[in-house]
Design an enzyme around this catalytic site. Sequence first.
Site, PDB file in Angstrom:
ATOM      1  NE  ARG A  86      -8.376  -2.923   0.987  1.00  0.00           N
ATOM      2  CZ  ARG A  86      -8.651  -4.027   0.300  1.00  0.00           C
ATOM      3  NH1 ARG A  86      -8.233  -4.139  -0.940  1.00  0.00           N
ATOM      4  NH2 ARG A  86      -9.337  -5.006   0.841  1.00  0.00           N
ATOM      5  CB  SER A 118     -14.267  -3.489  11.114  1.00  0.00           C
ATOM      6  OG  SER A 118     -12.949  -3.869  11.448  1.00  0.00           O
ATOM      7  NE  ARG A 143      -3.910  -2.257   0.921  1.00  0.00           N
ATOM      8  CZ  ARG A 143      -4.561  -3.065   1.758  1.00  0.00           C
ATOM      9  NH1 ARG A 143      -4.689  -2.725   3.020  1.00  0.00           N
ATOM     10  NH2 ARG A 143      -5.117  -4.190   1.323  1.00  0.00           N
ATOM     11  CD  GLU A 198     -11.526  -9.537   8.183  1.00  0.00           C
ATOM     12  OE1 GLU A 198     -10.684  -9.498   9.100  1.00  0.00           O
ATOM     13  OE2 GLU A 198     -11.412  -8.856   7.148  1.00  0.00           O
ATOM     14  CE  LYS A 223     -12.557  -6.236   9.072  1.00  0.00           C
ATOM     15  NZ  LYS A 223     -11.418  -5.477   9.565  1.00  0.00           N
ATOM     16  CB  SER A 236     -13.981  -1.219   2.832  1.00  0.00           C
ATOM     17  OG  SER A 236     -12.583  -1.220   2.949  1.00  0.00           O
ATOM     18  N   GLY A 237     -13.128  -4.263   1.731  1.00  0.00           N
ATOM     19  CA  GLY A 237     -12.826  -5.275   0.721  1.00  0.00           C
ATOM     20  C   GLY A 237     -12.497  -4.798  -0.685  1.00  0.00           C
ATOM     21  N   GLY A 238     -12.009  -3.581  -0.852  1.00  0.00           N
ATOM     22  CA  GLY A 238     -11.652  -3.121  -2.198  1.00  0.00           C
ATOM     23  C   GLY A 238     -12.701  -2.220  -2.824  1.00  0.00           C
TER      24      GLY A 238
HETATM   25  C1  5MM Z   1     -10.112  -7.538   4.387  1.00  0.00           C
HETATM   26  O1  5MM Z   1      -9.148  -6.808   5.061  1.00  0.00           O
HETATM   27  C2  5MM Z   1      -9.502  -6.289   6.323  1.00  0.00           C
HETATM   28  C3  5MM Z   1     -10.342  -5.050   6.200  1.00  0.00           C
HETATM   29  O2  5MM Z   1      -9.674  -4.150   5.345  1.00  0.00           O
HETATM   30  P1  5MM Z   1     -10.453  -3.492   4.114  1.00  0.00           P
HETATM   31  O3  5MM Z   1     -11.518  -2.619   4.732  1.00  0.00           O
HETATM   32  O4  5MM Z   1      -9.392  -2.715   3.402  1.00  0.00           O
HETATM   33  O5  5MM Z   1     -11.024  -4.595   3.292  1.00  0.00           O
HETATM   34  C4  5MM Z   1      -8.212  -5.977   7.090  1.00  0.00           C
HETATM   35  O6  5MM Z   1      -8.431  -5.925   8.471  1.00  0.00           O
HETATM   36  C5  5MM Z   1      -7.166  -6.999   6.767  1.00  0.00           C
HETATM   37  O7  5MM Z   1      -7.530  -8.219   7.316  1.00  0.00           O
HETATM   38  C6  5MM Z   1      -5.857  -6.466   7.305  1.00  0.00           C
HETATM   39  O8  5MM Z   1      -5.540  -5.299   6.617  1.00  0.00           O
HETATM   40  C7  5MM Z   1      -4.722  -7.463   7.275  1.00  0.00           C
HETATM   41  O9  5MM Z   1      -4.464  -7.880   6.010  1.00  0.00           O
HETATM   42  P2  5MM Z   1      -3.203  -8.862   5.741  1.00  0.00           P
HETATM   43  O10 5MM Z   1      -3.493  -9.398   4.356  1.00  0.00           O
HETATM   44  O11 5MM Z   1      -1.995  -8.019   5.757  1.00  0.00           O
HETATM   45  O12 5MM Z   1      -3.196  -9.912   6.786  1.00  0.00           O
END
Ligand code: 5MM
Length: 345
Positions: A293, A290, A34, A178, A220, A262-264
Amino acid sequence: MTNIKELESTISKLTVAGKGILAADESTGTITKRFQAVGIESTEDNRRAYREMLITSPEFNRYIAGVILFEETLNQNTSQGISFPEALKNMGVLPGIKVDKGLVHLANSLDENITQGLDGLPERLAEYKSKGACFAKWRSVYTISDKTPTSIAIETNAEVLARYAAICQEQGIVPIVEPEVLIDGDHTLARCEEVTEPVLQAVFNALYRHHVKLEFIVLKPSMVISGKACPQKASVNEVAEATVRILRRTVPGAVPTINFLSGGQTSEQATAHLNAMNQLAKLPWNLSFSYARALQDYCMKTWQGQSKNIATAQKAFSKRAMLNSLAAQGKYQESMEKEEISLAS
Ligand code: 5MM
């Protein structure tokens, strides 16, 4: 013996209406990706400075009830010489910790993954708790294709999520559960709906088998949404209605709060979808966010690793936090995106 009082206290602070959770738990690999995308060098101190900037944004504790930290941050100090968990607690914000150890190939599946990290988890949780963590997070991932997720991936990931959640509660730690159905692909909203329902069913069956107390978890999930490459983009209302329909079918009313990832999605989409859900008829659970991004993107791009940009970057973070807080109460309007916000520093 589960310490119910601790779990009660944590969950009540995480479910305050209009507050959400900041996911700042990107592993080193993910935050490096990122940072690199916006030209920031990923050093240990840059990661520390970036996360300190997030949590010291104006009115942070007005919109954010808890922060999920990565282990590195749990062990770091802010520029004030106190640990991150202590800094958060001083603001009335709960520190949490990502405890999964990432994804590995699930043997005999169709190129699918299982999340690892159960070995030694009770000991790790005890250590994280001694450093201030009150809640934890574990993410399972499901890919949509014509043939996936397979039932072996659905069942195995559910079992592991439930074992993690049971271990957390035994340690007096509230688990964030999650299950993420990925947005990647050209699938339709209908296909995402078809997949998300059995995924959540399996998760709650497994939580039941493992005697997890649903009153003390945070779910989540991903939203039910069309794939990133799908030519027919679902509307805001279609996403909201399909997501709530599937949650109603699968998530018992005993679950106090659902905090989406938010997942992208873009920052604006994630806010609009949450808001639309909260405008639907009365729901049995608190519905909040939660996000990683969708809260951080503008802030990170503005910061660029330079201290001269901190104030503007923090304003960008606070604006997203405020709009999502409104969305968690069904009070957001698209026109607010263009408005200047005034914040107490
Ligand atoms: C799906 O990712 C989680 C929520 O983030 P977004 O809102 O951006 O989708 C996030 O908590 C994620 O699990 C963490 O950033 C950890 O990711 P990594 O891949 O580094 O374990």
